[in-house]
Design a protein around this motif. Structure first.
Motif, PDB file in Angstrom:
ATOM      1  N   TRP A 384       0.825  -1.207   0.000  1.00  0.00           N
ATOM      2  CA  TRP A 384       0.000   0.000   0.000  1.00  0.00           C
ATOM      3  C   TRP A 384       0.857   1.255   0.000  1.00  0.00           C
ATOM      4  O   TRP A 384       0.466   2.288  -0.574  1.00  0.00           O
ATOM      5  CB  TRP A 384      -0.948  -0.012   1.201  1.00  0.00           C
ATOM      6  CG  TRP A 384      -2.139  -0.886   1.005  1.00  0.00           C
ATOM      7  CD1 TRP A 384      -2.421  -2.057   1.638  1.00  0.00           C
ATOM      8  CD2 TRP A 384      -3.198  -0.665   0.085  1.00  0.00           C
ATOM      9  NE1 TRP A 384      -3.598  -2.589   1.171  1.00  0.00           N
ATOM     10  CE2 TRP A 384      -4.101  -1.744   0.216  1.00  0.00           C
ATOM     11  CE3 TRP A 384      -3.488   0.333  -0.841  1.00  0.00           C
ATOM     12  CZ2 TRP A 384      -5.269  -1.850  -0.528  1.00  0.00           C
ATOM     13  CZ3 TRP A 384      -4.647   0.239  -1.594  1.00  0.00           C
ATOM     14  CH2 TRP A 384      -5.523  -0.840  -1.439  1.00  0.00           C
ATOM     15  N   VAL A 387       1.641   1.985  -3.568  1.00  0.00           N
ATOM     16  CA  VAL A 387       0.486   2.555  -4.277  1.00  0.00           C
ATOM     17  C   VAL A 387       0.291   4.017  -3.892  1.00  0.00           C
ATOM     18  O   VAL A 387       0.050   4.883  -4.749  1.00  0.00           O
ATOM     19  CB  VAL A 387      -0.778   1.728  -3.966  1.00  0.00           C
ATOM     20  CG1 VAL A 387      -2.008   2.365  -4.599  1.00  0.00           C
ATOM     21  CG2 VAL A 387      -0.617   0.298  -4.471  1.00  0.00           C
ATOM     22  N   GLU A 453       3.368  -6.046  -7.119  1.00  0.00           N
ATOM     23  CA  GLU A 453       4.410  -5.190  -6.538  1.00  0.00           C
ATOM     24  C   GLU A 453       5.561  -4.977  -7.516  1.00  0.00           C
ATOM     25  O   GLU A 453       6.095  -3.867  -7.634  1.00  0.00           O
ATOM     26  CB  GLU A 453       4.921  -5.830  -5.243  1.00  0.00           C
ATOM     27  CG  GLU A 453       5.973  -5.027  -4.518  1.00  0.00           C
ATOM     28  CD  GLU A 453       5.413  -3.783  -3.862  1.00  0.00           C
ATOM     29  OE1 GLU A 453       6.205  -2.923  -3.426  1.00  0.00           O
ATOM     30  OE2 GLU A 453       4.175  -3.652  -3.771  1.00  0.00           O
ATOM     31  N   LEU A 456       4.404  -2.454 -10.070  1.00  0.00           N
ATOM     32  CA  LEU A 456       4.433  -1.099  -9.524  1.00  0.00           C
ATOM     33  C   LEU A 456       5.854  -0.549  -9.520  1.00  0.00           C
ATOM     34  O   LEU A 456       6.078   0.645  -9.776  1.00  0.00           O
ATOM     35  CB  LEU A 456       3.855  -1.093  -8.109  1.00  0.00           C
ATOM     36  CG  LEU A 456       2.348  -1.362  -7.992  1.00  0.00           C
ATOM     37  CD1 LEU A 456       1.941  -1.441  -6.523  1.00  0.00           C
ATOM     38  CD2 LEU A 456       1.547  -0.282  -8.704  1.00  0.00           C
TER      39      LEU A 456
END
Length: 592
Positions: A384, A387, A453, A456
């Protein structure tokens, strides 16, 4: 001026030869233009925004209660003013509607539908009903071929040409649609289909900015509605004269061809069992009970093909969507929160480098936890955090100072530092998941989140590259990286990776979760086949039950993973019993 010219000027109507008309006497109900009222500015003082005298509203008559008031003239003037205000309001509303976002992005008028496109639409419906009625597999690609033909012909008829990015999206779309033909597992196939829809929208709309990337698939909904009228207009245009004759000839030829295939196909099938078996594999087995499902699939395939073709003929112009830039902040107001965030990230990363990468003894000494417990404790928080960093970067770019070269250099340095520190957080999260998998094994959820992940982290690298080289290509690069990740995820066979990891772990430390492996798809069968009996049979028992309940599917509805699993189970059937597998834990609660 010469004499002839004077005669010509006198002979011209309205010239000097005509006697001037006497000035009109102003009536009490209509004041003289020579005496402008406050509502009518004097012509001697023109203004750029002032209308011409011909466009000015008529002067009001004498108001009630004053000498010379005419009730009829006053009532007529009030009606005239009401109509004038109503017309002005309608014109203003029309101007706002013409400048609305929908008017800017709505597609242009499409060229008349081509005959090939008109024929490919029902062909797509028939292919969808025939190939997808028994399940996913290679039939998805077969059903997509007529839709692609319809879109290509419609684009060519509209004069559109394929650009390099368009070719990239088309190739990626085809590769993603091939995933259901290779993998039996539903979750990578579903992701692949959704990613293929996104790439198809990019290829057809030709957009390059974020609004088009995010909203492009929604254009298919509007194209499906307008495409019906587009196709109907094409049918009506071909319904008379020479066009009607050609359509009747094609229809008659098609009916005759179908009758010949039915008659001689039935004769050959009854004459030769091998040919009958081959024909049964190639032709869908349609029963009366399948009629509603097949009809629904026909409608879905035809409407989708029509929407794709209509979009190719006249795409939505998503790049016309206007986004207002954020208000630029001062350097101190913008920089201070981000520097504080960078210091926090730097401190966290220092701890990670010292503890997480320092070894098992360092973890026990610092936290009192095992490696697996320490890894599980913070993975989701780090995911998180990654993000949220992307959201912070997007907002920071919106409010960044834009005074000149110095401001741009400041933005790049501060956000570049944040991106570098975030990459360390990504590495820490991946390392935590790796330690946790070593302790407890790999599952679908763990594989999915670690893949996300890693993607990202790739997006952060693209952001850093855009900060150096410019960001015109960033939206398409992010979408391309997402599609490539989904494609690699599907081609790598996630269930196969999970089964391989757990079987290897069992061979090393004699630990295995049969209850979880029993719920994997047929893609895991080649790896579960390496287990010794009776664990092999217990792990394959769920796959064997799923394949038995599905029954024999035709080739176009059978994936490569399912074909391999059937072959393995046919050569080495399941031999263990349910009580035996229950004692080994094959029916214990499953772990995600």
């Amino acid at each position: 001026m010469s004499e002839n010219a004077d005669h010509a000027e006198q002979a011209r109507p309205g010239g000097p030869a005509e006697a001037p008309l006497p000035p009109a006497q102003p009536s009490p109900a209509q004041p003289s233009p020579a005496q402008p009222s406050p509502a009518q500015p004097s012509p001697a003082q023109p203004s750029p925004a002032q209308p011409s005298p011909a466009q000015l509203p008529p002067a009001p008559p004498t108001a009630p209660g004053r000498p010379g008031h005419d009730p009829a003239a006053w009532h007529a003037w009030q009606i005239q003013q009401y109509q004038l205000r109503r017309q002005q309001a309608q014109e203003a509303a029309a101007a706002r509607a013409a400048d609305s976002m929908w008017q800017r992005i709505r597609p242009a008028e499409a060229a008349p539908i081509h005959t090939v496109t008109l024929a490919a639409v029902p062909a797509a419906g028939l292919a969808t009903a025939a190939a997808l009625g028994d399940g996913m597999g290679p039939g998805l690609l077969l059903a997509a071929v007529p839709a692609m033909v319809a879109a290509y012909v419609a684009a060519r008829a509209a004069g559109r040409k394929a650009h390099p990015w368009t070719l990239v999206w088309i190739v990626g779309c085809l590769a993603l649609l091939a995933v259901p033909a290779l993998r039996d597992s539903a979750w990578p196939s579903t992701l692949a289909i959704l990613a293929a829809v996104l790439l198809a929208a990019l290829a057809l709309h030709g957009t390059r900015r974020w609004p088009g990337v995010l909203l492009g698939p929604l254009g298919f909904l509007d194209s499906a509605v307008t495409g019906v009228g587009w196709a109907w207009a094409g049918v009506r245009a071909r319904g008379g004269g020479a066009g009607r004759e050609r359509w009747l000839q094609v229809a008659k030829a098609g009916v005759v061809a179908v009758l010949l295939l039915l008659v001689f196909g039935a004769l050959f099938a009854s004459a030769d069992a091998a040919f009958a078996d081959l024909l049964g594999r190639l032709v869908p087995d349609v029963s009366v009970g399948d009629g509603p499902l097949r009809f629904l699939l026909f409608l879905v395939g035809a409407v989708l093909a029509l929407a794709v073709a209509r979009t190719a003929a006249a795409p939505h112009r998503w790049d016309r969507v206007k986004t207002k830039p954020g208000k630029a902040r001062s350097r101190v107001e913008w920089m201070l929160p981000l520097i504080v965030l960078n210091l926090l990230f730097a401190g966290f990363n220092a701890v990670q480098l010292a503890v997480l990468f320092g070894g098992h003894d360092k973890v026990l000494q610092s936290t009192g936890l095992t490696y697996a417990e320490y890894a599980r404790q913070g993975f989701w928080q780090l995911l998180w955090a990654t993000v949220f960093v992307l959201a912070v970067i997007a907002l920071a770019l919106r409010w960044a100072p834009r005074g000149g070269t110095g401001d741009r250099r400041l933005v790049r340095s501060v956000l570049g530092t944040l991106c570098l520190l975030t990459l360390v957080v990504v590495a820490s999260a991946v390392r935590r998941m790796d330690l946790y998998v070593d302790a407890y094994g790999l599952t679908r959820l763990r594989l999915s989140v670690v893949t996300m992940e890693l993607w990202l982290g790739l997006v952060i690298v693209l952001l850093m590259a855009a900060g150096v080289a410019g960001g015109r290509w960033l939206a398409r690069a992010v979408v391309g990286s997402a599609a490539a990740t989904v494609l690699a995820f599907g081609l790598a066979s996630p269930d196969g990776i999970i089964a391989d990891n757990n079987v290897t772990r069992y061979q090393q430390d004699d630990k295995i979760d049969l209850a979880y492996l029993r719920g994997l798809s047929a893609d895991a069968a080649p790896y579960l086949d390496r287990l010794p009996e009776p664990r092999r049979s217990c792990a394959l028992m769920g796959i064997e039950a799923d394949l038995r309940s599905a029954g024999a599917a035709p080739w176009y509805a059978t994936s490569l993973g399912e074909h391999r699993a059937r072959q393995i189970l046919r050569e080495r059937p399941v031999t263990a019993t349910v009580p035996e597998c229950s004692r080994l834990g094959a029916y214990a609660p499953r772990e995600e």
